[in-house]
Design a protein around this motif. Structure first.
Motif, PDB file in Angstrom:
ATOM      1  N   ASP A 112     -10.733 -14.257   9.036  1.00  0.00           N
ATOM      2  CA  ASP A 112     -11.079 -12.915   9.476  1.00  0.00           C
ATOM      3  C   ASP A 112     -11.368 -12.086   8.244  1.00  0.00           C
ATOM      4  OD1 ASP A 112     -11.417 -10.628  10.980  1.00  0.00           O
ATOM      5  OD2 ASP A 112      -9.271 -10.219  11.154  1.00  0.00           O
ATOM      6  N   THR A 113     -12.531 -11.496   8.178  1.00  0.00           N
ATOM      7  CA  THR A 113     -12.881 -10.641   7.049  1.00  0.00           C
ATOM      8  C   THR A 113     -13.184  -9.247   7.567  1.00  0.00           C
ATOM      9  OG1 THR A 113     -15.206 -11.256   7.175  1.00  0.00           O
ATOM     10  CG2 THR A 113     -13.817 -12.545   5.688  1.00  0.00           C
ATOM     11  N   ALA A 114     -12.934  -8.256   6.724  1.00  0.00           N
ATOM     12  CA  ALA A 114     -13.201  -6.877   7.106  1.00  0.00           C
ATOM     13  C   ALA A 114     -13.587  -6.084   5.872  1.00  0.00           C
ATOM     14  CB  ALA A 114     -11.968  -6.257   7.750  1.00  0.00           C
ATOM     15  N   ILE A 115     -14.475  -5.160   6.048  1.00  0.00           N
ATOM     16  CA  ILE A 115     -14.840  -4.224   4.993  1.00  0.00           C
ATOM     17  C   ILE A 115     -14.380  -2.854   5.476  1.00  0.00           C
ATOM     18  CG2 ILE A 115     -16.707  -3.157   3.699  1.00  0.00           C
ATOM     19  CD1 ILE A 115     -18.255  -5.813   4.073  1.00  0.00           C
ATOM     20  N   LEU A 116     -13.481  -2.238   4.724  1.00  0.00           N
ATOM     21  CA  LEU A 116     -12.902  -0.953   5.101  1.00  0.00           C
ATOM     22  C   LEU A 116     -13.275   0.108   4.079  1.00  0.00           C
ATOM     23  CD1 LEU A 116      -9.285  -2.240   5.811  1.00  0.00           C
ATOM     24  CD2 LEU A 116     -11.122  -1.949   7.472  1.00  0.00           C
ATOM     25  N   ARG A 117     -13.349   1.336   4.542  1.00  0.00           N
ATOM     26  CA  ARG A 117     -13.545   2.472   3.642  1.00  0.00           C
ATOM     27  C   ARG A 117     -12.357   3.392   3.826  1.00  0.00           C
ATOM     28  NH1 ARG A 117     -18.921   2.587   1.843  1.00  0.00           N
ATOM     29  NH2 ARG A 117     -20.277   1.296   3.101  1.00  0.00           N
ATOM     30  N   ASN A 118     -11.714   3.736   2.703  1.00  0.00           N
ATOM     31  CA  ASN A 118     -10.532   4.564   2.778  1.00  0.00           C
ATOM     32  C   ASN A 118     -10.289   5.196   1.416  1.00  0.00           C
ATOM     33  OD1 ASN A 118      -7.660   5.347   2.838  1.00  0.00           O
ATOM     34  ND2 ASN A 118      -7.646   4.261   4.800  1.00  0.00           N
ATOM     35  N   ASP A 119      -9.846   6.437   1.389  1.00  0.00           N
ATOM     36  CA  ASP A 119      -9.564   7.109   0.122  1.00  0.00           C
ATOM     37  C   ASP A 119      -8.321   6.551  -0.561  1.00  0.00           C
ATOM     38  OD1 ASP A 119     -11.765   8.774   0.359  1.00  0.00           O
ATOM     39  OD2 ASP A 119     -10.632  10.351   1.375  1.00  0.00           O
ATOM     40  N   HIS A 120      -7.417   5.943   0.196  1.00  0.00           N
ATOM     41  CA  HIS A 120      -6.195   5.355  -0.365  1.00  0.00           C
ATOM     42  C   HIS A 120      -6.288   3.839  -0.245  1.00  0.00           C
ATOM     43  CE1 HIS A 120      -1.794   4.425  -0.526  1.00  0.00           C
ATOM     44  NE2 HIS A 120      -1.968   5.157  -1.597  1.00  0.00           N
ATOM     45  N   VAL A 121      -6.910   3.222  -1.221  1.00  0.00           N
ATOM     46  CA  VAL A 121      -7.230   1.793  -1.186  1.00  0.00           C
ATOM     47  C   VAL A 121      -5.983   0.933  -1.001  1.00  0.00           C
ATOM     48  CG1 VAL A 121      -8.216  -0.124  -2.493  1.00  0.00           C
ATOM     49  CG2 VAL A 121      -9.299   2.125  -2.571  1.00  0.00           C
ATOM     50  N   GLY A 122      -4.976   1.146  -1.826  1.00  0.00           N
ATOM     51  CA  GLY A 122      -3.770   0.331  -1.745  1.00  0.00           C
ATOM     52  C   GLY A 122      -3.090   0.422  -0.392  1.00  0.00           C
ATOM     53  N   GLY A 123      -2.986   1.625   0.149  1.00  0.00           N
ATOM     54  CA  GLY A 123      -2.362   1.820   1.460  1.00  0.00           C
ATOM     55  C   GLY A 123      -3.144   1.157   2.581  1.00  0.00           C
ATOM     56  N   ALA A 124      -4.470   1.252   2.510  1.00  0.00           N
ATOM     57  CA  ALA A 124      -5.306   0.636   3.544  1.00  0.00           C
ATOM     58  C   ALA A 124      -5.161  -0.885   3.531  1.00  0.00           C
ATOM     59  CB  ALA A 124      -6.769   1.032   3.342  1.00  0.00           C
ATOM     60  N   ILE A 125      -5.150  -1.471   2.341  1.00  0.00           N
ATOM     61  CA  ILE A 125      -4.996  -2.926   2.248  1.00  0.00           C
ATOM     62  C   ILE A 125      -3.602  -3.330   2.707  1.00  0.00           C
ATOM     63  CG2 ILE A 125      -4.952  -4.917   0.698  1.00  0.00           C
ATOM     64  CD1 ILE A 125      -7.028  -3.407  -1.039  1.00  0.00           C
ATOM     65  N   THR A 126      -2.579  -2.592   2.280  1.00  0.00           N
ATOM     66  CA  THR A 126      -1.208  -2.888   2.699  1.00  0.00           C
ATOM     67  C   THR A 126      -1.084  -2.842   4.215  1.00  0.00           C
ATOM     68  OG1 THR A 126      -0.322  -2.051   0.618  1.00  0.00           O
ATOM     69  CG2 THR A 126       1.207  -2.201   2.469  1.00  0.00           C
ATOM     70  N   ASP A 127      -1.670  -1.841   4.859  1.00  0.00           N
ATOM     71  CA  ASP A 127      -1.648  -1.748   6.320  1.00  0.00           C
ATOM     72  C   ASP A 127      -2.287  -2.979   6.963  1.00  0.00           C
ATOM     73  OD1 ASP A 127      -0.438   0.712   6.055  1.00  0.00           O
ATOM     74  OD2 ASP A 127      -2.244   1.866   6.571  1.00  0.00           O
ATOM     75  N   GLU A 128      -3.372  -3.465   6.382  1.00  0.00           N
ATOM     76  CA  GLU A 128      -4.074  -4.631   6.924  1.00  0.00           C
ATOM     77  C   GLU A 128      -3.256  -5.910   6.808  1.00  0.00           C
ATOM     78  OE1 GLU A 128      -7.208  -5.151   8.534  1.00  0.00           O
ATOM     79  OE2 GLU A 128      -6.877  -3.008   8.848  1.00  0.00           O
ATOM     80  N   THR A 129      -2.358  -5.992   5.829  1.00  0.00           N
ATOM     81  CA  THR A 129      -1.581  -7.226   5.654  1.00  0.00           C
ATOM     82  C   THR A 129      -0.710  -7.533   6.868  1.00  0.00           C
ATOM     83  OG1 THR A 129       0.304  -6.173   4.517  1.00  0.00           O
ATOM     84  CG2 THR A 129      -1.525  -6.971   3.129  1.00  0.00           C
ATOM     85  N   ALA A 130      -0.371  -6.521   7.647  1.00  0.00           N
ATOM     86  CA  ALA A 130       0.439  -6.741   8.856  1.00  0.00           C
ATOM     87  C   ALA A 130      -0.339  -7.491   9.929  1.00  0.00           C
ATOM     88  CB  ALA A 130       0.936  -5.408   9.400  1.00  0.00           C
ATOM     89  N   LYS A 131      -1.650  -7.517   9.814  1.00  0.00           N
ATOM     90  CA  LYS A 131      -2.504  -8.157  10.819  1.00  0.00           C
ATOM     91  C   LYS A 131      -2.911  -9.576  10.430  1.00  0.00           C
ATOM     92  CE  LYS A 131      -4.599  -3.665  11.718  1.00  0.00           C
ATOM     93  NZ  LYS A 131      -5.860  -2.916  11.632  1.00  0.00           N
ATOM     94  N   HIS A 132      -2.477 -10.043   9.255  1.00  0.00           N
ATOM     95  CA  HIS A 132      -2.946 -11.321   8.736  1.00  0.00           C
ATOM     96  C   HIS A 132      -1.795 -12.143   8.164  1.00  0.00           C
ATOM     97  CE1 HIS A 132      -7.032  -9.827   9.145  1.00  0.00           C
ATOM     98  NE2 HIS A 132      -6.595  -8.704   8.621  1.00  0.00           N
ATOM     99  N   ASP A 133      -1.969 -13.455   8.142  1.00  0.00           N
ATOM    100  CA  ASP A 133      -0.980 -14.354   7.563  1.00  0.00           C
ATOM    101  C   ASP A 133      -1.047 -14.359   6.042  1.00  0.00           C
ATOM    102  OD1 ASP A 133      -0.123 -15.234  10.099  1.00  0.00           O
ATOM    103  OD2 ASP A 133      -1.758 -16.689  10.173  1.00  0.00           O
ATOM    104  N   LEU A 134      -2.224 -14.158   5.501  1.00  0.00           N
ATOM    105  CA  LEU A 134      -2.429 -14.261   4.068  1.00  0.00           C
ATOM    106  C   LEU A 134      -3.503 -13.283   3.624  1.00  0.00           C
ATOM    107  CD1 LEU A 134      -2.019 -15.794   1.333  1.00  0.00           C
ATOM    108  CD2 LEU A 134      -3.841 -17.345   2.091  1.00  0.00           C
ATOM    109  N   THR A 135      -3.261 -12.614   2.520  1.00  0.00           N
ATOM    110  CA  THR A 135      -4.246 -11.722   1.906  1.00  0.00           C
ATOM    111  C   THR A 135      -4.442 -12.199   0.479  1.00  0.00           C
ATOM    112  OG1 THR A 135      -3.477  -9.858   3.258  1.00  0.00           O
ATOM    113  CG2 THR A 135      -4.752  -9.317   1.283  1.00  0.00           C
ATOM    114  N   ILE A 136      -5.701 -12.344   0.071  1.00  0.00           N
ATOM    115  CA  ILE A 136      -6.014 -12.775  -1.287  1.00  0.00           C
ATOM    116  C   ILE A 136      -6.731 -11.623  -1.980  1.00  0.00           C
ATOM    117  CG2 ILE A 136      -7.244 -14.450  -2.721  1.00  0.00           C
ATOM    118  CD1 ILE A 136      -7.035 -16.401  -0.321  1.00  0.00           C
ATOM    119  N   LEU A 137      -6.198 -11.228  -3.136  1.00  0.00           N
ATOM    120  CA  LEU A 137      -6.759 -10.107  -3.883  1.00  0.00           C
ATOM    121  C   LEU A 137      -7.101 -10.528  -5.294  1.00  0.00           C
ATOM    122  CD1 LEU A 137      -4.120  -7.391  -2.908  1.00  0.00           C
ATOM    123  CD2 LEU A 137      -6.419  -7.625  -1.990  1.00  0.00           C
TER     124      LEU A 137
END
Length: 79
Positions: free
Chosen positions: A16-41
């Protein structure tokens, strides 16, 4: 690029891939981690001292993530 990279994985692996726009990058990515088994940065290339004083988004996400996070950094080129 995201879709192309997903094609190298076995067919039984859901990607599952997503492109998000958000002024708080770290918070937006952290929120997304709850929806996925693994996040690679990818890790920052910021100077060492700045990373130590301010930190990096990837490291902040890694500390606050709801699931597993892998932080990768490109190998340094030999000179």
């Amino acid at each position: 690029m995201l879709r192309e990279s997903a094609t190298i994985l076995p067919e039984d692996v859901d990607v599952d891939t997503a492109i998000l726009r958000n002024d708080h990058v770290g918070g937006a990515i952290t929120d997304e981690t709850a929806k996925h088994d693994l996040t690679i940065l990818g890790a920052t290339r910021a100077p060492f001292l700045r990373r130590k004083l301010v930190g990096s988004i990837a490291e902040g996400v890694g500390r606050s993530a709801a699931s597993e996070v892998i932080i990768v950094r490109r190998a340094l080129e030999e000179r």
